[in-house]
Design a protein around this motif. Structure first.
Motif, mmCIF file in Angstrom:
data_model
loop_
_atom_site.group_PDB
_atom_site.id
_atom_site.type_symbol
_atom_site.label_atom_id
_atom_site.label_comp_id
_atom_site.label_asym_id
_atom_site.label_seq_id
_atom_site.Cartn_x
_atom_site.Cartn_y
_atom_site.Cartn_z
ATOM 1 N N ARG A 37 0.834 -1.215 0.000
ATOM 2 C CA ARG A 37 0.000 0.000 0.000
ATOM 3 C C ARG A 37 0.859 1.252 0.000
ATOM 4 O O ARG A 37 0.622 2.178 -0.772
ATOM 5 C CB ARG A 37 -0.918 0.019 1.211
ATOM 6 N N ARG A 38 1.833 1.308 0.879
ATOM 7 C CA ARG A 38 2.761 2.439 0.981
ATOM 8 C C ARG A 38 4.190 2.015 0.703
ATOM 9 O O ARG A 38 5.028 2.848 0.421
ATOM 10 C CB ARG A 38 2.710 3.067 2.383
ATOM 11 N N TRP A 39 4.458 0.710 0.852
ATOM 12 C CA TRP A 39 5.799 0.167 0.688
ATOM 13 C C TRP A 39 5.712 -1.340 0.511
ATOM 14 O O TRP A 39 4.724 -1.959 0.862
ATOM 15 C CB TRP A 39 6.696 0.478 1.890
ATOM 16 N N ASP A 40 6.742 -1.892 -0.077
ATOM 17 C CA ASP A 40 6.960 -3.330 -0.139
ATOM 18 C C ASP A 40 8.156 -3.621 0.754
ATOM 19 O O ASP A 40 8.845 -2.704 1.210
ATOM 20 C CB ASP A 40 7.290 -3.797 -1.565
ATOM 21 N N VAL A 41 8.426 -4.894 0.992
ATOM 22 C CA VAL A 41 9.565 -5.278 1.809
ATOM 23 C C VAL A 41 10.376 -6.345 1.092
ATOM 24 O O VAL A 41 9.810 -7.308 0.558
ATOM 25 C CB VAL A 41 9.124 -5.823 3.190
ATOM 26 N N LEU A 42 11.687 -6.141 1.043
ATOM 27 C CA LEU A 42 12.619 -7.151 0.548
ATOM 28 C C LEU A 42 13.412 -7.637 1.746
ATOM 29 O O LEU A 42 14.054 -6.833 2.431
ATOM 30 C CB LEU A 42 13.570 -6.568 -0.500
ATOM 31 N N SER A 43 13.359 -8.943 2.024
ATOM 32 C CA SER A 43 14.061 -9.519 3.176
ATOM 33 C C SER A 43 15.187 -10.415 2.708
ATOM 34 O O SER A 43 15.007 -11.234 1.805
ATOM 35 C CB SER A 43 13.085 -10.330 4.034
ATOM 36 N N VAL A 44 16.325 -10.238 3.357
ATOM 37 C CA VAL A 44 17.515 -11.032 3.026
ATOM 38 C C VAL A 44 18.067 -11.636 4.317
ATOM 39 O O VAL A 44 17.774 -11.147 5.418
ATOM 40 C CB VAL A 44 18.600 -10.177 2.327
ATOM 41 N N PRO A 45 18.867 -12.693 4.203
ATOM 42 C CA PRO A 45 19.486 -13.249 5.414
ATOM 43 C C PRO A 45 20.311 -12.184 6.138
ATOM 44 O O PRO A 45 20.949 -11.329 5.505
ATOM 45 C CB PRO A 45 20.387 -14.364 4.870
ATOM 46 N N GLY A 46 20.299 -12.256 7.462
ATOM 47 C CA GLY A 46 20.997 -11.259 8.272
ATOM 48 C C GLY A 46 22.468 -11.127 7.962
ATOM 49 O O GLY A 46 23.005 -10.025 7.963
ATOM 50 N N ARG A 47 23.145 -12.240 7.659
ATOM 51 C CA ARG A 47 24.590 -12.156 7.403
ATOM 52 C C ARG A 47 24.884 -11.381 6.114
ATOM 53 O O ARG A 47 25.991 -10.917 5.909
ATOM 54 C CB ARG A 47 25.240 -13.533 7.403
ATOM 55 N N LEU A 48 23.889 -11.218 5.248
ATOM 56 C CA LEU A 48 24.036 -10.394 4.051
ATOM 57 C C LEU A 48 23.470 -8.990 4.287
ATOM 58 O O LEU A 48 24.060 -7.996 3.866
ATOM 59 C CB LEU A 48 23.313 -11.058 2.869
ATOM 60 N N GLY A 49 22.343 -8.915 4.985
ATOM 61 C CA GLY A 49 21.672 -7.632 5.194
ATOM 62 C C GLY A 49 22.437 -6.647 6.048
ATOM 63 O O GLY A 49 22.440 -5.447 5.786
ATOM 64 N N ARG A 50 23.105 -7.141 7.078
ATOM 65 C CA ARG A 50 23.863 -6.223 7.953
ATOM 66 C C ARG A 50 25.000 -5.530 7.203
ATOM 67 O O ARG A 50 25.156 -4.315 7.328
ATOM 68 C CB ARG A 50 24.335 -6.956 9.201
ATOM 69 N N PRO A 51 25.786 -6.252 6.373
ATOM 70 C CA PRO A 51 26.818 -5.546 5.594
ATOM 71 C C PRO A 51 26.226 -4.560 4.579
ATOM 72 O O PRO A 51 26.839 -3.540 4.276
ATOM 73 C CB PRO A 51 27.572 -6.669 4.885
ATOM 74 N N VAL A 52 25.024 -4.860 4.077
ATOM 75 C CA VAL A 52 24.384 -3.941 3.136
ATOM 76 C C VAL A 52 24.159 -2.588 3.811
ATOM 77 O O VAL A 52 24.369 -1.535 3.197
ATOM 78 C CB VAL A 52 23.063 -4.531 2.596
ATOM 79 N N LEU A 53 23.770 -2.599 5.078
ATOM 80 C CA LEU A 53 23.573 -1.338 5.805
ATOM 81 C C LEU A 53 24.856 -0.518 5.866
ATOM 82 O O LEU A 53 24.825 0.704 5.786
ATOM 83 C CB LEU A 53 23.082 -1.605 7.223
ATOM 84 N N ASP A 54 25.985 -1.201 6.009
ATOM 85 C CA ASP A 54 27.269 -0.499 6.045
ATOM 86 C C ASP A 54 27.622 0.097 4.692
ATOM 87 O O ASP A 54 28.301 1.112 4.614
ATOM 88 C CB ASP A 54 28.382 -1.452 6.486
ATOM 89 N N ILE A 55 27.167 -0.547 3.631
ATOM 90 C CA ILE A 55 27.481 -0.089 2.275
ATOM 91 C C ILE A 55 26.590 1.080 1.864
ATOM 92 O O ILE A 55 27.060 2.040 1.252
ATOM 93 C CB ILE A 55 27.349 -1.256 1.271
#
Length: 143
Positions: A37-55
């Motif tokens: 409705r306002r957003w979708d969500v893409l979920s990834v494994p934590g060991r990949l998602g946490r480094p993405v935040l740093d990037i």
């Protein structure tokens, strides 16, 4: 920021005013809200998602969720992204799905914000997110 983020999140509910009132009155840490409705969500494994935040550049990041154990990281992205996304190991939530969303200013069991919504409506850019996912995956395979 907390109240603004709460109001922005509640706009996704079928009855935003009722959602806001319930969230504020009861102090519930979690709400079930519809994706797509306002957003979708893409979920990834934590060991990949946490480094993405740093990037990703902190100034361009949108809201990001994680489960209590950090096993999964969910990036809020523009509506329609889930339907078009193709990627191994990425779960999507778009139109017709519901997700558990934590209160933006309270600790809750199960799900929490890594990057809480600020109420501006800013979401994660799917193109930048894809590039960051590739870079993070490459770093993981270099180990």
């Amino acid at each position: 920021m907390e109240s603004t983020g709460l109001h922005w999140l509640a706009e996704a509910a079928p009855d935003p005013e009722s959602c806001r009132e319930q969230w504020e009155r009861t102090g519930l840490g979690l709400m079930l809200l519809p994706a797509g409705r306002r957003w979708d969500v893409l979920s990834v494994p934590g060991r990949l998602g946490r480094p993405v935040l740093d990037i990703l550049d902190a100034r361009s990041r949108g809201p990001v969720l994680t489960d209590f154990g950090g096993e999964s990281v969910g990036f809020l992205v523009p509506v329609g992204t889930a339907a078009r996304w193709v990627g191994t190991g990425v779960s999507t939530a778009g139109d017709g799905t519901w997700i558990v969303v934590p209160h933006p200013g309270r600790c809750s069991r199960g799900v929490r914000w890594l990057v809480p919504p600020d109420g501006s409506g800013r979401l994660n850019d799917p193109v930048l997110l894809e590039l960051a996912l590739h870079e993070a995956a490459a770093r993981l395979t270099d180990w």
